[in-house]
Design an enzyme around this catalytic site. Sequence first.
Site, PDB file in Angstrom:
ATOM      1  N   GLY A   1      -4.983   6.493   0.457  1.00 41.26           N
ATOM      2  CA  GLY A   1      -3.617   5.777   0.397  1.00 41.26           C
ATOM      3  C   GLY A   1      -2.830   6.179  -1.077  1.00 41.26           C
TER       4      GLY A   1
ATOM      5  N   VAL B   1       2.458  15.807 -14.422  1.00 48.30           N
ATOM      6  CA  VAL B   1       1.761  16.747 -14.245  1.00 48.30           C
ATOM      7  C   VAL B   1       2.467  18.185 -14.000  1.00 48.30           C
ATOM      8  CG1 VAL B   1       0.093  18.061 -12.454  1.00 48.30           C
ATOM      9  CG2 VAL B   1      -0.261  15.983 -13.182  1.00 48.30           C
TER      10      VAL B   1
ATOM     11  N   ARG C   1       5.587  18.545 -15.302  1.00 49.36           N
ATOM     12  CA  ARG C   1       6.123  18.799 -16.872  1.00 49.36           C
ATOM     13  C   ARG C   1       5.032  19.594 -17.864  1.00 49.36           C
ATOM     14  NH1 ARG C   1      12.134  15.167 -16.392  1.00 49.36           N
ATOM     15  NH2 ARG C   1      12.389  16.593 -13.898  1.00 49.36           N
TER      16      ARG C   1
ATOM     17  N   ARG D   1      -4.659  11.880   5.292  1.00 47.36           N
ATOM     18  CA  ARG D   1      -6.244  12.672   5.705  1.00 47.36           C
ATOM     19  C   ARG D   1      -6.896  12.987   6.742  1.00 47.36           C
ATOM     20  NH1 ARG D   1      -5.585   5.993   4.838  1.00 47.36           N
ATOM     21  NH2 ARG D   1      -6.528   5.433   2.533  1.00 47.36           N
TER      22      ARG D   1
ATOM     23  N   ASP E   1     -11.501   6.766  -4.210  1.00 50.27           N
ATOM     24  CA  ASP E   1     -12.627   8.294  -4.219  1.00 50.27           C
ATOM     25  C   ASP E   1     -12.988   8.829  -2.988  1.00 50.27           C
ATOM     26  OD1 ASP E   1     -12.953   5.513  -2.438  1.00 50.27           O
ATOM     27  OD2 ASP E   1     -14.200   5.256  -3.168  1.00 50.27           O
ATOM     28  N   GLY E   2     -12.635   8.298  -2.008  1.00 48.00           N
ATOM     29  CA  GLY E   2     -13.051   9.444  -0.598  1.00 48.00           C
ATOM     30  C   GLY E   2     -11.945  11.219  -1.385  1.00 48.00           C
ATOM     31  N   SER E   3     -11.127  10.920  -2.769  1.00 44.37           N
ATOM     32  CA  SER E   3      -9.897  11.831  -3.012  1.00 44.37           C
ATOM     33  C   SER E   3     -11.185  12.369  -4.311  1.00 44.37           C
ATOM     34  CB  SER E   3      -9.020  11.694  -3.210  1.00 44.37           C
ATOM     35  OG  SER E   3      -7.948  10.736  -1.983  1.00 44.37           O
TER      36      SER E   3
ATOM     37  N   THR F   1      -4.427   4.026  -6.499  1.00 44.15           N
ATOM     38  CA  THR F   1      -4.853   3.146  -5.650  1.00 44.15           C
ATOM     39  C   THR F   1      -4.674   1.801  -5.730  1.00 44.15           C
ATOM     40  OG1 THR F   1      -6.710   2.023  -4.231  1.00 44.15           O
ATOM     41  CG2 THR F   1      -7.316   3.265  -6.158  1.00 44.15           C
TER      42      THR F   1
ATOM     43  N   ASP G   1      -5.783  -1.158  -5.236  1.00 42.04           N
ATOM     44  CA  ASP G   1      -6.946  -1.694  -4.961  1.00 42.04           C
ATOM     45  C   ASP G   1      -8.113  -1.816  -6.340  1.00 42.04           C
ATOM     46  OD1 ASP G   1      -6.699  -2.295  -2.527  1.00 42.04           O
ATOM     47  OD2 ASP G   1      -7.813  -0.640  -2.082  1.00 42.04           O
TER      48      ASP G   1
ATOM     49  N   ASP H   1      -9.824  -0.682  -7.126  1.00 44.60           N
ATOM     50  CA  ASP H   1     -11.132  -0.185  -7.164  1.00 44.60           C
ATOM     51  C   ASP H   1     -11.766   1.098  -7.883  1.00 44.60           C
ATOM     52  OD1 ASP H   1     -10.511   1.057  -5.620  1.00 44.60           O
ATOM     53  OD2 ASP H   1     -11.518  -0.242  -4.059  1.00 44.60           O
TER      54      ASP H   1
ATOM     55  N   ARG I   1     -10.295  -4.393   0.614  1.00 47.25           N
ATOM     56  CA  ARG I   1     -11.152  -4.900   1.768  1.00 47.25           C
ATOM     57  C   ARG I   1     -12.526  -5.145   1.173  1.00 47.25           C
ATOM     58  NH1 ARG I   1      -9.961   0.412   4.606  1.00 47.25           N
ATOM     59  NH2 ARG I   1      -7.920  -0.207   4.436  1.00 47.25           N
TER      60      ARG I   1
ATOM     61  N   ALA J   1      -2.844 -20.334  -7.880  1.00 46.25           N
ATOM     62  CA  ALA J   1      -3.145 -20.509  -6.364  1.00 46.25           C
ATOM     63  C   ALA J   1      -4.386 -21.214  -6.688  1.00 46.25           C
ATOM     64  CB  ALA J   1      -4.243 -19.608  -6.123  1.00 46.25           C
TER      65      ALA J   1
ATOM     66  N   LYS K   1       0.175 -33.524  -5.387  1.00 46.41           N
ATOM     67  CA  LYS K   1       0.207 -31.566  -5.396  1.00 46.41           C
ATOM     68  C   LYS K   1       1.080 -31.742  -4.214  1.00 46.41           C
ATOM     69  CE  LYS K   1      -1.889 -28.214  -7.336  1.00 46.41           C
ATOM     70  NZ  LYS K   1      -3.035 -27.745  -7.808  1.00 46.41           N
TER      71      LYS K   1
HETATM   72  P1  ADP Z   1      -8.581   7.740  -0.843  1.00 45.29           P
HETATM   73  O1  ADP Z   1      -8.368   9.168  -1.487  1.00 45.29           O
HETATM   74  O2  ADP Z   1      -7.383   6.956  -0.575  1.00 45.29           O
HETATM   75  O3  ADP Z   1     -10.057   6.806  -0.965  1.00 45.29           O
HETATM   76  P2  ADP Z   1     -10.058   8.118   1.412  1.00 45.29           P
HETATM   77  O4  ADP Z   1     -10.776   7.638   1.898  1.00 45.29           O
HETATM   78  O5  ADP Z   1      -8.916   8.154   3.021  1.00 45.29           O
HETATM   79  O6  ADP Z   1      -9.347   8.127   1.402  1.00 45.29           O
HETATM   80  O7  ADP Z   1     -10.121  10.313   1.506  1.00 45.29           O
HETATM   81  C1  ADP Z   1      -8.863  10.474   1.665  1.00 45.29           C
HETATM   82  C2  ADP Z   1      -9.645  12.382   2.659  1.00 45.29           C
HETATM   83  O8  ADP Z   1     -10.542  12.413   0.861  1.00 45.29           O
HETATM   84  C3  ADP Z   1     -10.586  12.034   2.773  1.00 45.29           C
HETATM   85  O9  ADP Z   1      -9.273  12.646   4.605  1.00 45.29           O
HETATM   86  C4  ADP Z   1     -11.245  13.635   3.309  1.00 45.29           C
HETATM   87  O10 ADP Z   1     -10.079  14.400   3.725  1.00 45.29           O
HETATM   88  C5  ADP Z   1     -11.428  13.436   2.031  1.00 45.29           C
HETATM   89  N1  ADP Z   1     -12.795  12.994   1.758  1.00 45.29           N
HETATM   90  C6  ADP Z   1     -13.007  11.879   1.740  1.00 45.29           C
HETATM   91  N2  ADP Z   1     -14.503  12.123   1.684  1.00 45.29           N
HETATM   92  C7  ADP Z   1     -14.773  13.473   1.150  1.00 45.29           C
HETATM   93  C8  ADP Z   1     -16.265  13.984   1.124  1.00 45.29           C
HETATM   94  N3  ADP Z   1     -17.138  13.209   0.682  1.00 45.29           N
HETATM   95  N4  ADP Z   1     -16.436  14.849   1.284  1.00 45.29           N
HETATM   96  C9  ADP Z   1     -15.484  16.029   1.102  1.00 45.29           C
HETATM   97  N5  ADP Z   1     -13.566  16.009   1.699  1.00 45.29           N
HETATM   98  C10 ADP Z   1     -13.508  13.928   1.849  1.00 45.29           C
END
Ligand code: ADP
Length: 319
Positions: free
Chosen positions: A11, A23, A25, A72, A103-105, A125, A127, A129, A171, A186, A213
């Site tokens: 995201g 990065v 520069r 993704r 964290d996915g990345s 991100t 979030d 998080d 989420r 709020a 209120k």
């Molecule tokens: P974010 O980085 O925002 O958490 P995602 O969770 O969608 O986003 O992860 C981004 C991309 O990182 C995924 O589309 C995938 O290519 C890669 N990725 C995520 N999890 C893994 C994993 N366990 N192993 C290898 N690549 C991953």
Amino acid sequence: MKKIGVLTSGGDSPGMNAAVRAVVRKAIYHGVEVAGVYSGYQGLIEGNIKNLEAGDVGDIIQRGGTKLYSARCEEFRTEAGQLKAIEQMKKEGLEGLVVIGGDGSYRGAMALTKRGFPCVGVPGTIDNDIPGTDYTIGFDTALNTVIEAIDKIRDTATSHERTFIVEVMGRDAGDLALWAGLAGGAETILIPEESYDIGDMIDRLQKGRDRGKRHSIIIVAEGVMGGNELKALIKEKADIETRVSVLGHIQRGGSPTARDRVLGSLFGARAVEVLIEGVGGRAIGMKNHQVVDYDMTEAFTAEHNADMSLYTLSKELAI
Ligand code: ADP
């Protein structure tokens, strides 16, 4: 190290451009060449990689989104995908990679590092998080976007004596809802970290009305339930009419705040310093107002803890 790459993944978030600029520069400053990888891991596999000069990242510090685009990529989760990516990077002469994302990345970056290709992670991100850092790039901008929306909603809520439900992103993490709830005054905040008590929420609404209120704002993080679902629940339990605003993707866009630009710049620069020492598997973050680097694995294995003191305080103040 003679040449490194940089990509944005997952995201997008406002401030990623400031990180990319830093990065590029900082690397050039140290005499290291840089290439941008377009569209995240997808572009890495496809070899969508181009050299970047200092001027190529000009006029982007103030822009939301990411100049390098994001994506993704399912293929990258596989061994074959990762080996292809490494092959492409070697072809371009890259020796290290800065990955800006969530964290996915980071999981992807760790997979490459384990295969012998050093990567450093920068948290991007809205979030907020990612464990190991107090703030992520984009959170502050998203928060300010939410606040601006709440302030506007509050004007109309007061004029018409209404209760508004504002659904915000989040989420699994309630940071955005928590901070926005406190900053926006709020009455009630619903976050995934805390179970909610519908009776208590209705009591608060009624108490507020009793003391004259004219408006009430309820912030709900999407991970708890949708704003419309909450509206139906309040109608069913207390016969109170509410209006719903689902803020959606506006929270991800917009010009980054000064804070996110500074954070992006600090994180991007530190990532280069760590990477050109040949160290991989590190994540960059902010801890107690200091820029730090730490084991990237922690970022996706440890738990993120929202600051629950904000929750308590917001309840105390919204009487
Ligand atoms: P974010 O980085 O925002 O958490 P995602 O969770 O969608 O986003 O992860 C981004 C991309 O990182 C995924 O589309 C995938 O290519 C890669 N990725 C995520 N999890 C893994 C994993 N366990 N192993 C290898 N690549 C991953």
